[in-house]
Design a protein around this motif. Structure first.
Motif, PDB file in Angstrom:
ATOM      1  N   UNK A  22       0.835  -1.194   0.000  1.00 18.91           N
ATOM      2  CA  UNK A  22       0.000   0.000   0.000  1.00 18.91           C
ATOM      3  C   UNK A  22       0.878   1.254   0.000  1.00 18.91           C
ATOM      4  N   UNK A  23       0.360   2.350  -0.493  1.00 15.90           N
ATOM      5  CA  UNK A  23       1.115   3.606  -0.430  1.00 15.90           C
ATOM      6  C   UNK A  23       1.607   3.879   0.999  1.00 15.90           C
ATOM      7  N   UNK A  24       2.849   4.345   1.099  1.00 15.83           N
ATOM      8  CA  UNK A  24       3.432   4.612   2.413  1.00 15.83           C
ATOM      9  C   UNK A  24       4.326   3.481   2.907  1.00 15.83           C
ATOM     10  N   UNK A  25       4.081   2.283   2.373  1.00 21.87           N
ATOM     11  CA  UNK A  25       4.893   1.112   2.760  1.00 21.87           C
ATOM     12  C   UNK A  25       6.338   1.293   2.270  1.00 21.87           C
ATOM     13  N   UNK A  26       7.312   0.987   3.111  1.00 20.54           N
ATOM     14  CA  UNK A  26       8.709   1.004   2.674  1.00 20.54           C
ATOM     15  C   UNK A  26       9.058  -0.352   2.066  1.00 20.54           C
ATOM     16  N   UNK A  27       9.665  -0.319   0.920  1.00 24.49           N
ATOM     17  CA  UNK A  27      10.042  -1.561   0.233  1.00 24.49           C
ATOM     18  C   UNK A  27      11.478  -1.463  -0.275  1.00 24.49           C
ATOM     19  N   UNK A  28      12.037  -2.649  -0.521  1.00 28.63           N
ATOM     20  CA  UNK A  28      13.418  -2.740  -0.988  1.00 28.63           C
ATOM     21  C   UNK A  28      13.412  -3.443  -2.339  1.00 28.63           C
ATOM     22  N   UNK A  29      14.260  -3.019  -3.237  1.00 24.21           N
ATOM     23  CA  UNK A  29      14.306  -3.658  -4.543  1.00 24.21           C
ATOM     24  C   UNK A  29      15.398  -3.062  -5.408  1.00 24.21           C
ATOM     25  N   UNK A  30      15.468  -3.543  -6.633  1.00 23.61           N
ATOM     26  CA  UNK A  30      16.484  -3.045  -7.566  1.00 23.61           C
ATOM     27  C   UNK A  30      15.912  -1.821  -8.273  1.00 23.61           C
ATOM     28  N   UNK A  31      15.849  -0.700  -7.549  1.00 23.60           N
ATOM     29  CA  UNK A  31      15.156   0.477  -8.061  1.00 23.60           C
ATOM     30  C   UNK A  31      16.060   1.395  -8.886  1.00 23.60           C
ATOM     31  N   UNK A  32      17.374   1.273  -8.709  1.00 21.35           N
ATOM     32  CA  UNK A  32      18.290   2.048  -9.555  1.00 21.35           C
ATOM     33  C   UNK A  32      18.489   3.479  -9.090  1.00 21.35           C
ATOM     34  N   UNK A  33      19.366   4.150  -9.804  1.00 20.40           N
ATOM     35  CA  UNK A  33      19.678   5.550  -9.482  1.00 20.40           C
ATOM     36  C   UNK A  33      18.633   6.456 -10.114  1.00 20.40           C
ATOM     37  N   UNK A  34      17.522   6.638  -9.441  1.00 22.58           N
ATOM     38  CA  UNK A  34      16.483   7.515  -9.975  1.00 22.58           C
ATOM     39  C   UNK A  34      15.534   7.918  -8.841  1.00 22.58           C
ATOM     40  N   UNK A  35      14.808   8.978  -9.075  1.00 18.70           N
ATOM     41  CA  UNK A  35      13.892   9.476  -8.053  1.00 18.70           C
ATOM     42  C   UNK A  35      12.683   8.560  -7.896  1.00 18.70           C
ATOM     43  N   UNK A  36      12.181   8.075  -9.032  1.00 15.39           N
ATOM     44  CA  UNK A  36      10.982   7.234  -9.011  1.00 15.39           C
ATOM     45  C   UNK A  36      11.237   5.980  -9.831  1.00 15.39           C
TER      46      UNK A  36
END
Lengths: 288, 288
Positions: free
Chosen positions: A24-38
């Motif tokens: 849900x929105x607000x949840x902290x998650x970890x992943x391969x998100x990369x060098x970017x804001x979103x």
């Protein structure tokens, strides 16, 4: 990573919008998100999006309870098969992975020796982390010091560095010694390739092995390892530190700190997004 | 071996005089007798004196049923853990150890590929010994040929050579591949030491290991291995050849043949003693 692609990186971020149940929105998650804001991402993949371990801070999730902690855990205990009473030597020992590997070795009853660059880092190893001894590779003859500190030889060498330090360790292996190849930062920037371990034939004399691994292969057992690491952290038996730099524009310089040895603990980068005050994200170093 | 000492060598000789029960004059025995006409020896030691395997010729006892055969057997099956269906690559494949390793691989249902120097040796591998394919390292690009012949990668690389051939093999390892370090003749004469395997970081990518061993560690299980090897030889499933040179004065030149690649099969040296017609002794190459 190809030119123009988003630089890969493990990160912690906040869910802004989600069609995935349980996220849900607000949840902290970890992943391969990369060098970017979103980042737009989905389930599955080599680094599936996951919630942070229960009760864990962002800093811990990105270090001791994240990839580097798990790398130390499985590398030392599974690949290296370190056992009580054995001599374990760790290179890059003041780093995010090495520092955890050395402390796990100590907890498991091993004689833990660390190799790091500079007096400050060496004092951190023996003073704060409980290593038996530390070798300053910038000031000391590593091979000679290993011979002195490991009269019975090295049972497990946990290597983050490669190059001449790996050579010195192979030279001082114990009978049936194990070299765990975790990283080789000494040669990452050598375009022509490094020379390779000149003393590898000592593997024959010592009936020793040298083995590589990638922590993602052990993800199916990560939960149990994280629980064990979290318990050690809670009891103060494992210490960790993070080195937080700020601003996406400083990402390349933050990586450079690893190669210069300037970081003190896990190198993280915090980027402030505009969505909400809670959406600050911490980015770790790229790739595995 | 120090200057002035007897050069070490495994040999077969005839008992001339004995105070050890069960070892009567005329009995053929094998042991670390060295480069000499006569040898006074006792029980025990790393290479205890032992009778030749029942029914075995001197030639077989000094090759396929001796150290080189046992090295191939335990190196491939124990250290390399080769399994049916896997791809096994052997360097120095026309040599005494490599030729047996490749044939055992074939018998065990592996895809056996040999690397040797020259067309004659390569034809011997595929024509006489049943290797699936052979690579002539003197005429072909070993890395490119390995990539072509092992599209799924190399599961076990049994290395007698080292140097750039080892590099090429590491580059082409399969996931969870094993490199068995048996020897490294390419660098034996390099006083300054070799460069070491430049591609060793591929062990990480492939989750692979590189392991050394010495056959003497497996001597407690030698009898069963010799029985299995002898059965294969008797059924014609394993072929071997010996290259017999003559005269103690030619011992250094006989060793030189190994480095020049001139030997065809296990390099042996026959020396004629004066005690009796049966006392001819066959000397193998020094050390292990």
């Amino acid at each position: 990573v190809k030119i123009g692609e988003v630089m890969r990186s493990i990160a912690v971020g906040e869910v802004i919008e989600s069609r995935l149940q349980g996220y849900e929105p607000g949840q902290l998650v970890q992943g391969m998100f990369g060098w970017q804001d979103y980042c737009a991402t989905g389930p599955g993949g080599l680094f599936p999006v996951r919630r942070l371990p229960r009760g864990a801070s962002i800093e811990a999730s990105m270090s001791v309870l994240g990839l580097t902690g798990l790398t130390a855990y499985f590398g030392l205990l599974e690949v290296g098969a370190a056992k009580a009473g054995e001599t374990v030597v760790v290179s890059g020992a003041a780093g995010a992975t090495g520092s955890i590997a050395g402390q796990i070795a100590r907890i498991k009853g091993c004689h833990a020796i660390g190799i790091a660059g500079g007096d400050e880092k060496c004092r951190y190893l023996t003073g704060d982390l409980g290593f038996c001894a530390a070798i300053d590779y910038k000031a000391e003859n590593v091979a000679a010091r290993l011979r002195q500190l490991c009269p019975q030889g090295i049972d497990v060498f946990f290597d983050n560095v490669g190059g001449r330090i790996l050579d010195a360790a192979i030279l001082n292996l114990a009978h049936k010694g194990r070299v765990v190849i975790c990283g080789g930062i000494a040669s990452y920037n050598e375009v022509a390739g490094s020379d390779g371990p000149r003393n590898y034939m000592n593997l024959v004399v010592r009936r020793a092995r040298m083995e590589g691994f990638v922590v993602t292969d052990y993800f199916d057992r990560a939960d149990r390892a994280i629980a064990e690491l979290a318990a050690w952290v809670a009891r103060g038996e494992v210490r960790y530190r993070v080195d937080v730099q700020h601003g996406l524009e400083n990402a390349p310089a933050a990586v450079g700190r690893l190669f210069a040895g300037d970081n003190r603990g896990k190198q993280l980068l915090k980027i402030a997004c505009t969505a909400s005050a809670e959406s600050d994200a911490l980015l770790g170093r790229p790739g595995v």
